[in-house]
Design an enzyme around this catalytic site. Structure first.
Site, PDB file in Angstrom:
ATOM      1  N   SER A  28       0.813  -1.219   0.000  1.00  0.00           N
ATOM      2  CA  SER A  28       0.000   0.000   0.000  1.00  0.00           C
ATOM      3  C   SER A  28       0.846   1.268   0.000  1.00  0.00           C
ATOM      4  O   SER A  28       1.646   1.494   0.898  1.00  0.00           O
ATOM      5  CB  SER A  28      -0.913   0.023   1.233  1.00  0.00           C
ATOM      6  OG  SER A  28      -1.890  -0.968   1.154  1.00  0.00           O
ATOM      7  N   HIS A  59      -2.824   0.085  -4.906  1.00  0.00           N
ATOM      8  CA  HIS A  59      -2.328  -1.147  -5.515  1.00  0.00           C
ATOM      9  C   HIS A  59      -2.657  -1.125  -7.004  1.00  0.00           C
ATOM     10  O   HIS A  59      -3.803  -1.358  -7.404  1.00  0.00           O
ATOM     11  CB  HIS A  59      -2.961  -2.377  -4.854  1.00  0.00           C
ATOM     12  CG  HIS A  59      -2.477  -2.629  -3.459  1.00  0.00           C
ATOM     13  ND1 HIS A  59      -1.509  -3.558  -3.162  1.00  0.00           N
ATOM     14  CD2 HIS A  59      -2.805  -2.032  -2.292  1.00  0.00           C
ATOM     15  CE1 HIS A  59      -1.281  -3.545  -1.861  1.00  0.00           C
ATOM     16  NE2 HIS A  59      -2.063  -2.625  -1.307  1.00  0.00           N
ATOM     17  N   HIS A  81      -5.418  -9.392  -1.999  1.00  0.00           N
ATOM     18  CA  HIS A  81      -5.611  -9.631  -0.576  1.00  0.00           C
ATOM     19  C   HIS A  81      -6.721 -10.664  -0.358  1.00  0.00           C
ATOM     20  O   HIS A  81      -7.701 -10.717  -1.105  1.00  0.00           O
ATOM     21  CB  HIS A  81      -6.001  -8.338   0.148  1.00  0.00           C
ATOM     22  CG  HIS A  81      -4.962  -7.267   0.074  1.00  0.00           C
ATOM     23  ND1 HIS A  81      -4.836  -6.435  -1.016  1.00  0.00           N
ATOM     24  CD2 HIS A  81      -4.005  -6.888   0.958  1.00  0.00           C
ATOM     25  CE1 HIS A  81      -3.840  -5.584  -0.800  1.00  0.00           C
ATOM     26  NE2 HIS A  81      -3.327  -5.836   0.377  1.00  0.00           N
ATOM     27  N   TYR A  83      -8.892 -10.538   1.915  1.00  0.00           N
ATOM     28  CA  TYR A  83     -10.148  -9.853   2.240  1.00  0.00           C
ATOM     29  C   TYR A  83     -10.908  -9.358   1.011  1.00  0.00           C
ATOM     30  O   TYR A  83     -12.083  -8.984   1.108  1.00  0.00           O
ATOM     31  CB  TYR A  83      -9.925  -8.692   3.217  1.00  0.00           C
ATOM     32  CG  TYR A  83      -9.041  -7.563   2.718  1.00  0.00           C
ATOM     33  CD1 TYR A  83      -9.478  -6.669   1.747  1.00  0.00           C
ATOM     34  CD2 TYR A  83      -7.771  -7.388   3.252  1.00  0.00           C
ATOM     35  CE1 TYR A  83      -8.667  -5.637   1.299  1.00  0.00           C
ATOM     36  CE2 TYR A  83      -6.959  -6.358   2.820  1.00  0.00           C
ATOM     37  CZ  TYR A  83      -7.408  -5.487   1.853  1.00  0.00           C
ATOM     38  OH  TYR A  83      -6.601  -4.467   1.412  1.00  0.00           O
ATOM     39  N   GLU A  84     -10.251  -9.347  -0.150  1.00  0.00           N
ATOM     40  CA  GLU A  84     -10.957  -8.966  -1.373  1.00  0.00           C
ATOM     41  C   GLU A  84     -11.874 -10.079  -1.869  1.00  0.00           C
ATOM     42  O   GLU A  84     -12.618  -9.888  -2.837  1.00  0.00           O
ATOM     43  CB  GLU A  84      -9.950  -8.595  -2.461  1.00  0.00           C
ATOM     44  CG  GLU A  84      -9.154  -7.324  -2.163  1.00  0.00           C
ATOM     45  CD  GLU A  84      -8.107  -7.035  -3.221  1.00  0.00           C
ATOM     46  OE1 GLU A  84      -8.474  -6.442  -4.248  1.00  0.00           O
ATOM     47  OE2 GLU A  84      -6.939  -7.419  -3.012  1.00  0.00           O
ATOM     48  N   ALA A 111       2.444  -1.985   4.379  1.00  0.00           N
ATOM     49  CA  ALA A 111       2.138  -0.982   5.391  1.00  0.00           C
ATOM     50  C   ALA A 111       1.497  -1.718   6.556  1.00  0.00           C
ATOM     51  O   ALA A 111       0.655  -2.596   6.348  1.00  0.00           O
ATOM     52  CB  ALA A 111       1.192   0.066   4.827  1.00  0.00           C
ATOM     53  N   MET A 209      -2.396  -6.990   6.919  1.00  0.00           N
ATOM     54  CA  MET A 209      -3.386  -7.863   6.266  1.00  0.00           C
ATOM     55  C   MET A 209      -2.816  -8.554   5.029  1.00  0.00           C
ATOM     56  O   MET A 209      -3.570  -8.894   4.113  1.00  0.00           O
ATOM     57  CB  MET A 209      -4.614  -7.037   5.870  1.00  0.00           C
ATOM     58  CG  MET A 209      -5.237  -6.240   6.995  1.00  0.00           C
ATOM     59  SD  MET A 209      -6.533  -5.123   6.410  1.00  0.00           S
ATOM     60  CE  MET A 209      -6.810  -4.112   7.874  1.00  0.00           C
ATOM     61  N   SER A 210      -1.508  -8.764   4.975  1.00  0.00           N
ATOM     62  CA  SER A 210      -0.910  -9.339   3.764  1.00  0.00           C
ATOM     63  C   SER A 210       0.397 -10.040   4.103  1.00  0.00           C
ATOM     64  O   SER A 210       0.634 -10.424   5.251  1.00  0.00           O
ATOM     65  CB  SER A 210      -0.646  -8.213   2.744  1.00  0.00           C
ATOM     66  OG  SER A 210       0.366  -7.334   3.227  1.00  0.00           O
ATOM     67  N   ASN A 233       0.796   3.583  11.058  1.00  0.00           N
ATOM     68  CA  ASN A 233      -0.037   4.141  12.111  1.00  0.00           C
ATOM     69  C   ASN A 233       0.184   3.335  13.382  1.00  0.00           C
ATOM     70  O   ASN A 233       0.677   2.208  13.335  1.00  0.00           O
ATOM     71  CB  ASN A 233      -1.525   4.084  11.718  1.00  0.00           C
ATOM     72  CG  ASN A 233      -1.958   2.675  11.337  1.00  0.00           C
ATOM     73  OD1 ASN A 233      -1.817   2.268  10.175  1.00  0.00           O
ATOM     74  ND2 ASN A 233      -2.447   1.915  12.299  1.00  0.00           N
ATOM     75  N   HIS A 245      -7.577   4.149   6.098  1.00  0.00           N
ATOM     76  CA  HIS A 245      -6.667   3.834   4.995  1.00  0.00           C
ATOM     77  C   HIS A 245      -5.988   5.102   4.478  1.00  0.00           C
ATOM     78  O   HIS A 245      -4.854   5.053   3.997  1.00  0.00           O
ATOM     79  CB  HIS A 245      -7.435   3.142   3.862  1.00  0.00           C
ATOM     80  CG  HIS A 245      -6.550   2.572   2.794  1.00  0.00           C
ATOM     81  ND1 HIS A 245      -5.614   1.588   3.040  1.00  0.00           N
ATOM     82  CD2 HIS A 245      -6.447   2.852   1.466  1.00  0.00           C
ATOM     83  CE1 HIS A 245      -4.979   1.290   1.911  1.00  0.00           C
ATOM     84  NE2 HIS A 245      -5.465   2.036   0.952  1.00  0.00           N
TER      85      HIS A 245
END
Length: 276
Positions: A28, A59, A81, A83-84, A111, A209-210, A233, A245
């Site tokens: 990201s 992306h 991802h 989650y997609e 990230a 998440m990756s 963050n 995001h």
């Protein structure tokens, strides 16, 4: 080699005769490194039969093959991802393709939220190990013995020599570099404060998440891995503010110059001025 990977390899070989041995996955907001590559070929994921398209802001979703300061590389600009809604096998397709092309070293970036309270947004962290909390695994299913073993050893999934090179190059830049454990969740929600406390108790320093599926897949195929997280963050519960995001993209934009220089210097160290 499955049919989708075979088709992707054939398409790439039609576009370029290069045989890069170094690959970079850009997470990201970190796709700017691809702009530094003197591209011989740019292949969109959506143009490869059987490949999905990335749906996440930051992306681009394409392979960029060319030279970075004279070193042949292939960059994965963006990733898929879990989650997609894609299967783990779809998520790791780009990693399967680069290993089938003969890549020996993968530099993977992301990230991530800082779980370690000593970390600050904008820090870069070399990943020394990971915790898979995604509830799935890219190697579930039939195993292709030509690619790798049924039961891969993960005790050194992140290469010690590559980690050392990253720290040496960061020192030469005058850049402080964190060194920690990355925890992977499915997303797409950010973690709750209680989950962040759990990850801290488990020994995680950052959460995202990756990355973990790609690292497992690369390790399975005998590809050396260097992982670097941009701490975008503070994770939930550390600061009294919501997560977004937009904050992730804003932070990665701020540190992209240092990130790009660090990755470039490591690639030059690995490539010794170029390979083919």
């Amino acid at each position: 080699m499955n049919e989708t990977v075979k088709n992707a390899v054939e398409l790439i070989k039609k576009k370029t005769a290069m045989n890069p041995r170094i690959a970079v996955t850009l997470g990201s907001g970190l796709g700017g490194l691809a702009d530094e590559i003197e591209a011989e070929a740019v292949i969109r994921y959506e143009d490869i039969p059987g490949f999905p398209s990335s749906t996440v802001s930051g992306h681009a979703g394409e392979f960029v093959i060319g030279h970075l300061k004279g070193v042949p590389v292939i960059a994965m600009k963006g990733r898929f991802h879990y989650y997609e809604g894609y299967s783990m096998q779809k998520v790791v397709l780009p990693t399967r393709v680069i290993s089938a092309l003969g890549v020996k070293t993968l530099i993977v970036s992301n990230a991530a939220g800082g779980v370690n309270t000593a970390y600050s947004p904008g820090d870069l962290m070399v990943i020394k190990d990971h915790i898979n909390q995604m509830g799935d695994h890219p190697l579930i299913g039939p195993n292709d013995e030509e690619v790798g073993p049924r039961f891969p050893d993960m005790s050194a999934a992140y290469d010690e020599d590559l980690m050392e090179k990253a720290h040496e190059e960061a020192t030469a830049m005058g850049l402080g570099l964190q060194h920690g454990v990355y925890a992977a969740t499915t997303g797409p929600t950010y973690e709750t404060p209680a989950e962040v406390r759990m990850f801290r108790a488990l020994g995680a320093d950052a959460v995202g998440m990756s990355t973990v599926p790609e690292v497992i897949t690369a390790n399975h195929a005998g590809v050396q891995v260097l992982g670097i997280s941009c701490i975008s963050n503070a994770a939930a519960g550390i600061l009294d503010q919501p997560l977004s995001h937009e904050e992730v993209i804003e932070t990665t934009e701020r540190v992209k110059t240092n990130f790009t220089e660090l990755i470039t210097r490591v690639i030059l160290r690995i490539g010794n001025g170029g390979q083919s």
